[in-house]
Design a protein around this motif. Structure first.
Motif, mmCIF file in Angstrom:
data_model
loop_
_atom_site.group_PDB
_atom_site.id
_atom_site.type_symbol
_atom_site.label_atom_id
_atom_site.label_comp_id
_atom_site.label_asym_id
_atom_site.label_seq_id
_atom_site.Cartn_x
_atom_site.Cartn_y
_atom_site.Cartn_z
ATOM 1 N N ARG A 1 -25.672 -0.916 -38.841
ATOM 2 C CA ARG A 1 -26.343 -0.325 -37.683
ATOM 3 C C ARG A 1 -27.090 -1.394 -36.900
ATOM 4 O O ARG A 1 -27.082 -1.390 -35.657
ATOM 5 N N GLY A 2 -27.733 -2.327 -37.603
ATOM 6 C CA GLY A 2 -28.446 -3.408 -36.933
ATOM 7 C C GLY A 2 -27.512 -4.321 -36.160
ATOM 8 O O GLY A 2 -27.820 -4.752 -35.044
ATOM 9 N N TRP A 3 -26.348 -4.607 -36.750
ATOM 10 C CA TRP A 3 -25.347 -5.449 -36.089
ATOM 11 C C TRP A 3 -24.918 -4.826 -34.755
ATOM 12 O O TRP A 3 -24.892 -5.490 -33.718
ATOM 13 N N TRP A 4 -24.591 -3.526 -34.796
ATOM 14 C CA TRP A 4 -24.149 -2.859 -33.577
ATOM 15 C C TRP A 4 -25.290 -2.652 -32.584
ATOM 16 O O TRP A 4 -25.062 -2.604 -31.368
ATOM 17 N N GLN A 5 -26.521 -2.561 -33.084
ATOM 18 C CA GLN A 5 -27.660 -2.490 -32.188
ATOM 19 C C GLN A 5 -27.764 -3.786 -31.386
ATOM 20 O O GLN A 5 -28.046 -3.763 -30.181
ATOM 21 N N GLY A 6 -27.531 -4.909 -32.051
ATOM 22 C CA GLY A 6 -27.548 -6.191 -31.351
ATOM 23 C C GLY A 6 -26.466 -6.274 -30.290
ATOM 24 O O GLY A 6 -26.709 -6.740 -29.166
ATOM 25 N N ILE A 7 -25.263 -5.829 -30.630
ATOM 26 C CA ILE A 7 -24.166 -5.821 -29.661
ATOM 27 C C ILE A 7 -24.502 -4.905 -28.488
ATOM 28 O O ILE A 7 -24.263 -5.240 -27.317
ATOM 29 N N SER A 8 -25.078 -3.743 -28.784
ATOM 30 C CA SER A 8 -25.448 -2.793 -27.733
ATOM 31 C C SER A 8 -26.463 -3.398 -26.782
ATOM 32 O O SER A 8 -26.381 -3.215 -25.565
ATOM 33 N N GLU A 9 -27.430 -4.134 -27.330
ATOM 34 C CA GLU A 9 -28.447 -4.759 -26.486
ATOM 35 C C GLU A 9 -27.822 -5.820 -25.589
ATOM 36 O O GLU A 9 -28.194 -5.954 -24.415
ATOM 37 N N CYS A 10 -26.857 -6.555 -26.133
ATOM 38 C CA CYS A 10 -26.139 -7.543 -25.319
ATOM 39 C C CYS A 10 -25.444 -6.867 -24.143
ATOM 40 O O CYS A 10 -25.570 -7.301 -22.997
ATOM 41 N N TYR A 11 -24.722 -5.785 -24.418
ATOM 42 C CA TYR A 11 -24.007 -5.063 -23.364
ATOM 43 C C TYR A 11 -24.972 -4.498 -22.329
ATOM 44 O O TYR A 11 -24.719 -4.553 -21.122
ATOM 45 N N ARG A 12 -26.088 -3.934 -22.808
ATOM 46 C CA ARG A 12 -27.050 -3.335 -21.881
ATOM 47 C C ARG A 12 -27.621 -4.391 -20.934
ATOM 48 O O ARG A 12 -27.743 -4.157 -19.725
#
Length: 316
Positions: free
Chosen positions: A235-246
């Motif tokens: 979940r933390g890994w994908w949170q980081g990716i999500s923040e990059c995209y945002r």
């Protein structure tokens, strides 16, 4: 139903075990005015349709299929099918309190500048299972818990935005921004997020208001597999990716992201060591640091892709 005042929407993907209780909590709402319940089946391959079919005798219930996988896509489909101006989204593994729709509807009636509203979220752990000792309040938020107190709060920082599992939005605002962005939000097993955070940013920027309404209470079931450390790391890994995209969607892409991600990674590791004697806070900060690796990975991939694209243009 021309008298519709609010539409409750459940977007579901292979959650037949929890879905029935979610639907029943909406059909049984204590709300005197007109409302409907829309179930968006987002490519389920389990017994989802059977669960819905058993309840289709209720005239308030609608069922629609959306084969293109993605939470934001399903949410947009639900909005198109829904017939009211207020859209209330409940997760398929959550249970709404009896007055949920009434409380949300009143919030919008009382404030015409209100674009987004959500309420308190309490966790429901599986029978016989308690929260692990390494679960910090911060990581519990990844399971959906959300509590800003007992009073109405107007959100002025995107980080405090209501949880997507207990989330409502005014149709006119949603149409103004072009719907939920399909680049954010969960897609199958990809735990992308930050779509609600982005919506709050857009709402505040455009002069709307976002509110925490405590009495709009929802209970969120915690699946047993989510009480494993590996789930939180993922979940933390994908949170980081999500923040990059945002950030990229907000025009903040580029090499500055590498500096931001690197600083956050170092800070997370440092804080993890600071809390070495506290297993909950230590793991919390480690998950944060691990998420920055996902963030940096996404940034580097984007920079490589952009560079290759420019090189092809130059060659042409």
């Amino acid at each position: 139903m021309s008298d519709l005042q609010i539409s409750a929407i459940i977007c579901t993907h292979n959650r037949d075990f929890y879905l029935g209780a979610a639907i029943d909590s909406l059909l049984g709402q204590d709300f005197a005015l007109g409302f409907e319940v829309v179930v968006v089946d987002n490519g389920s391959s389990d017994g989802t349709y059977q669960v819905v079919k058993e309840r289709l005798g209720n005239p308030r219930l609608k069922y629609v299929e959306e084969p293109n996988i993605g939470l934001s896509i399903a949410r947009n489909t639900g909005a198109k099918v829904a017939g009211s101006n207020i859209l209330a989204y409940l997760d398929d593994d959550a249970v709404a309190s009896p007055h949920w729709l009434q409380v949300l509807h009143s919030a919008y009636e009382d404030n015409q500048k209100l674009a987004i509203a959500g309420g308190k979220v309490n966790l429901l752990f599986p029978q016989g299972i308690e929260a692990p000792k390494w679960l910090s309040p911060g990581l519990a938020a990844n399971l959906g818990t959300y509590d800003l107190g007992e009073s109405l709060v107007y959100i002025d920082r995107p980080g405090l935005t209501p949880r997507g599992l207990n989330y409502s939005i005014r149709r006119s605002f949603l149409e103004q921004i072009g719907g939920f962005d399909p680049h954010l939000g969960r897609i199958g097993q990809k735990l992308l997020s930050n779509e609600e955070l982005q919506m709050t940013e857009l709402a505040l920027k455009k002069g709307w208001q976002v509110a925490y309404v405590p009495d709009a209470l929802v209970y969120h079931n915690v699946a047993p597999e989510r009480l494993q450390r590996s789930w939180f790391l993922n979940r933390g890994w994908w949170q980081g990716i999500s923040e990059c995209y945002r950030e990229q969607l907000m025009g903040k892409a580029g090499f500055a992201q590498i500096q931001r991600g690197s600083e956050r990674f170092v800070r997370g590791l440092y804080k993890s060591l600071q809390h070495f004697a506290d297993p909950a806070e230590r793991f919390d900060k480690f998950v944060y640091a691990y998420g920055q690796i996902g963030y940096l990975n996404a940034v580097i991939q984007d920079l490589i892709s952009t560079s290759m694209g420019k090189n092809r243009c130059e060659e042409d």
